[in-house]
Design a protein around this motif. Structure first.
Motif, PDB file in Angstrom:
ATOM      1  N   GLU A 204      -7.561  27.742  37.513  1.00 11.42           N
ATOM      2  CA  GLU A 204      -8.671  28.172  38.371  1.00 11.42           C
ATOM      3  C   GLU A 204      -8.218  29.371  39.194  1.00 11.42           C
ATOM      4  OE1 GLU A 204     -11.765  26.781  38.414  1.00 11.42           O
ATOM      5  OE2 GLU A 204     -11.047  25.635  36.700  1.00 11.42           O
ATOM      6  N   THR A 205      -9.016  30.412  39.266  1.00 10.70           N
ATOM      7  CA  THR A 205      -8.575  31.643  39.902  1.00 10.70           C
ATOM      8  C   THR A 205      -8.978  31.762  41.364  1.00 10.70           C
ATOM      9  OG1 THR A 205     -10.590  32.725  39.117  1.00 10.70           O
ATOM     10  CG2 THR A 205      -8.652  32.890  37.716  1.00 10.70           C
ATOM     11  N   ASP A 206     -10.043  31.069  41.791  1.00  5.26           N
ATOM     12  CA  ASP A 206     -10.556  31.282  43.137  1.00  5.26           C
ATOM     13  C   ASP A 206     -10.365  30.077  44.059  1.00  5.26           C
ATOM     14  OD1 ASP A 206     -11.463  33.849  42.554  1.00  5.26           O
ATOM     15  OD2 ASP A 206     -13.261  33.049  41.611  1.00  5.26           O
ATOM     16  N   THR A 207     -10.764  28.913  43.600  1.00  2.00           N
ATOM     17  CA  THR A 207     -10.779  27.743  44.469  1.00  2.00           C
ATOM     18  C   THR A 207      -9.844  26.674  43.938  1.00  2.00           C
ATOM     19  OG1 THR A 207     -13.113  28.209  44.886  1.00  2.00           O
ATOM     20  CG2 THR A 207     -12.291  26.065  45.600  1.00  2.00           C
ATOM     21  N   ALA A 208      -9.063  26.083  44.837  1.00  2.00           N
ATOM     22  CA  ALA A 208      -8.112  25.051  44.430  1.00  2.00           C
ATOM     23  C   ALA A 208      -8.844  23.796  43.962  1.00  2.00           C
ATOM     24  CB  ALA A 208      -7.182  24.721  45.587  1.00  2.00           C
ATOM     25  N   VAL A 209      -8.273  23.157  42.957  1.00  2.00           N
ATOM     26  CA  VAL A 209      -8.804  21.890  42.464  1.00  2.00           C
ATOM     27  C   VAL A 209      -8.225  20.766  43.307  1.00  2.00           C
ATOM     28  CG1 VAL A 209      -8.983  20.375  40.465  1.00  2.00           C
ATOM     29  CG2 VAL A 209      -8.909  22.848  40.145  1.00  2.00           C
ATOM     30  N   ARG A 210      -9.082  19.869  43.776  1.00  2.00           N
ATOM     31  CA  ARG A 210      -8.614  18.711  44.549  1.00  2.00           C
ATOM     32  C   ARG A 210      -8.028  17.679  43.599  1.00  2.00           C
ATOM     33  NH1 ARG A 210     -12.978  15.836  46.944  1.00  2.00           N
ATOM     34  NH2 ARG A 210     -11.336  14.638  47.974  1.00  2.00           N
ATOM     35  N   VAL A 211      -6.810  17.225  43.900  1.00  2.00           N
ATOM     36  CA  VAL A 211      -6.141  16.189  43.116  1.00  2.00           C
ATOM     37  C   VAL A 211      -5.628  15.136  44.084  1.00  2.00           C
ATOM     38  CG1 VAL A 211      -4.353  15.671  41.428  1.00  2.00           C
ATOM     39  CG2 VAL A 211      -5.399  17.956  41.451  1.00  2.00           C
ATOM     40  N   TRP A 212      -5.907  13.872  43.814  1.00  2.00           N
ATOM     41  CA  TRP A 212      -5.419  12.823  44.697  1.00  2.00           C
ATOM     42  C   TRP A 212      -5.239  11.509  43.941  1.00  2.00           C
ATOM     43  CZ3 TRP A 212     -10.476  14.290  44.355  1.00  2.00           C
ATOM     44  CH2 TRP A 212     -11.445  13.295  44.225  1.00  2.00           C
ATOM     45  N   ILE A 213      -4.488  10.609  44.568  1.00  2.00           N
ATOM     46  CA  ILE A 213      -4.289   9.261  44.020  1.00  2.00           C
ATOM     47  C   ILE A 213      -5.244   8.327  44.746  1.00  2.00           C
ATOM     48  CG2 ILE A 213      -2.664   7.371  43.646  1.00  2.00           C
ATOM     49  CD1 ILE A 213      -0.408   9.413  43.666  1.00  2.00           C
ATOM     50  N   GLU A 214      -6.125   7.721  44.008  1.00  2.00           N
ATOM     51  CA  GLU A 214      -7.135   6.824  44.576  1.00  2.00           C
ATOM     52  C   GLU A 214      -6.580   5.404  44.603  1.00  2.00           C
ATOM     53  OE1 GLU A 214     -10.584   6.062  46.450  1.00  2.00           O
ATOM     54  OE2 GLU A 214     -10.331   8.028  45.482  1.00  2.00           O
ATOM     55  N   GLY A 215      -6.673   4.749  45.774  1.00  2.00           N
ATOM     56  CA  GLY A 215      -6.223   3.368  45.862  1.00  2.00           C
ATOM     57  C   GLY A 215      -7.139   2.435  45.082  1.00  2.00           C
ATOM     58  N   LEU A 216      -6.548   1.548  44.299  1.00  2.00           N
ATOM     59  CA  LEU A 216      -7.335   0.601  43.509  1.00  2.00           C
ATOM     60  C   LEU A 216      -7.634  -0.644  44.347  1.00  2.00           C
ATOM     61  CD1 LEU A 216      -5.550   0.925  40.063  1.00  2.00           C
ATOM     62  CD2 LEU A 216      -7.879   1.636  40.621  1.00  2.00           C
ATOM     63  N   PRO A 217      -8.883  -1.097  44.342  1.00  2.00           N
ATOM     64  CA  PRO A 217      -9.249  -2.272  45.157  1.00  2.00           C
ATOM     65  C   PRO A 217      -8.681  -3.559  44.591  1.00  2.00           C
ATOM     66  CG  PRO A 217     -11.108  -1.551  43.835  1.00  2.00           C
ATOM     67  CD  PRO A 217     -10.041  -0.521  43.626  1.00  2.00           C
ATOM     68  N   GLY A 218      -8.896  -4.640  45.324  1.00  2.00           N
ATOM     69  CA  GLY A 218      -8.282  -5.908  44.952  1.00  2.00           C
ATOM     70  C   GLY A 218      -8.966  -6.653  43.836  1.00  2.00           C
ATOM     71  N   THR A 219     -10.219  -6.317  43.524  1.00  2.00           N
ATOM     72  CA  THR A 219     -10.957  -7.066  42.492  1.00  2.00           C
ATOM     73  C   THR A 219     -11.523  -6.126  41.441  1.00  2.00           C
ATOM     74  OG1 THR A 219     -13.092  -6.964  43.640  1.00  2.00           O
ATOM     75  CG2 THR A 219     -11.603  -8.798  44.207  1.00  2.00           C
ATOM     76  N   ASP A 220     -11.771  -6.689  40.272  1.00  2.00           N
ATOM     77  CA  ASP A 220     -12.344  -5.922  39.167  1.00  2.00           C
ATOM     78  C   ASP A 220     -13.739  -5.414  39.517  1.00  2.00           C
ATOM     79  OD1 ASP A 220     -12.691  -4.844  36.620  1.00  2.00           O
ATOM     80  OD2 ASP A 220     -13.481  -6.707  35.810  1.00  2.00           O
ATOM     81  N   ALA A 221     -14.541  -6.242  40.170  1.00  2.18           N
ATOM     82  CA  ALA A 221     -15.902  -5.832  40.541  1.00  2.18           C
ATOM     83  C   ALA A 221     -15.872  -4.644  41.494  1.00  2.18           C
ATOM     84  CB  ALA A 221     -16.654  -7.002  41.166  1.00  2.18           C
TER      85      ALA A 221
END
Length: 233
Positions: A204-221
């Protein structure tokens, strides 16, 4: 000389049921022939009504009666399994980008939760969801209705993601401009995220791409709701 007639016309039997008719007449493996016919009809795109009508027609032609329950079950089991397998393949891949679909990522998350919830070795605590979001408005061709352009950008970004996460990770499209990566949480995760951020920044030449680690919740639902929220964002 006249042209040779197709086998279906020569036999007088419905298409894909020639072998079933032969098995009935010869006394050979009718159940196996019905299973093969069910698979072939599913690949042809025949409906369940067409499939049953063909079976009834060949049975009446050969025996004068109706097929038995076991024969109908063999035919429909083969038809349904082949059809479901085809639908599963469709749901595993997003057709525009070639990335895994959100449905497939959801299924993979459910498999991980079945291995164990929070605090269980080998379960969800051993996995992470890495997410990146492509910026809007930095590409002159990125109009709100230009779904194809956005899909192509996601496809290119997905290929870069597979460079940083090149093992058995699931790299999936989330909505219009996000990608989620289900990966194992280990000592190299931070470095791989940094490599991904560098690769995407170079694309990407102009705007940075947001990258992050998302916390996984405690249940499948809750994980399912999280994916829905990420896809809408």
């Amino acid at each position: 000389m006249s042209e040779p007639q197709p086998a279906v016309e020569r036999s007088g039997l419905p298409h894909r049921f020639e072998a079933v008719g032969e098995a009935l007449i010869s006394g050979s493996d009718v159940m196996g022939a019905c299973s093969v016919a069910g698979e072939e009809l599913a690949r042809d795109g025949a409906s369940v009504e067409e499939t049953l009508a063909g079976l009834r027609a060949v049975w009446r032609e050969a025996t004068g009666g109706d097929p038995t329950y076991d024969v109908v079950a063999a035919l429909l089991t083969a038809w349904s399994e082949t059809t479901l397998g085809y639908l599963h393949q469709l749901s595993c891949e997003d057709p525009l980008t070639g990335l895994s679909s959100q449905a497939h990522l959801r299924s993979r998350l459910s498999e991980v939760y079945r291995l164990g919830g929070p605090g269980v070795p080998g379960g969800i605590d051993d996995y992470a969801l890495v997410v990146f979001a492509m910026p809007f408005g930095d590409d002159p061709s990125d109009h709100p209705g230009d779904h194809f352009t956005r899909a192509m950008r996601l496809a290119r970004a997905g290929e870069l993601a597979r460079t940083a996460f090149a093992r058995d990770e699931t790299v999936a499209r989330l909505g219009l401009h996000r990608v989620g990566i289900l990966t194992r949480r280990d000592e190299r995760l931070g470095r791989r995220v940094q490599v991904l951020r560098t690769l995407l920044g170079g694309a990407e030449t102009d705007t940075a791409v947001r990258v992050w680690i998302e916390g996984l919740p405690g249940t499948d639902a809750s994980a399912g709701m999280l994916l829905d929220e990420l896809a809408r964002g």
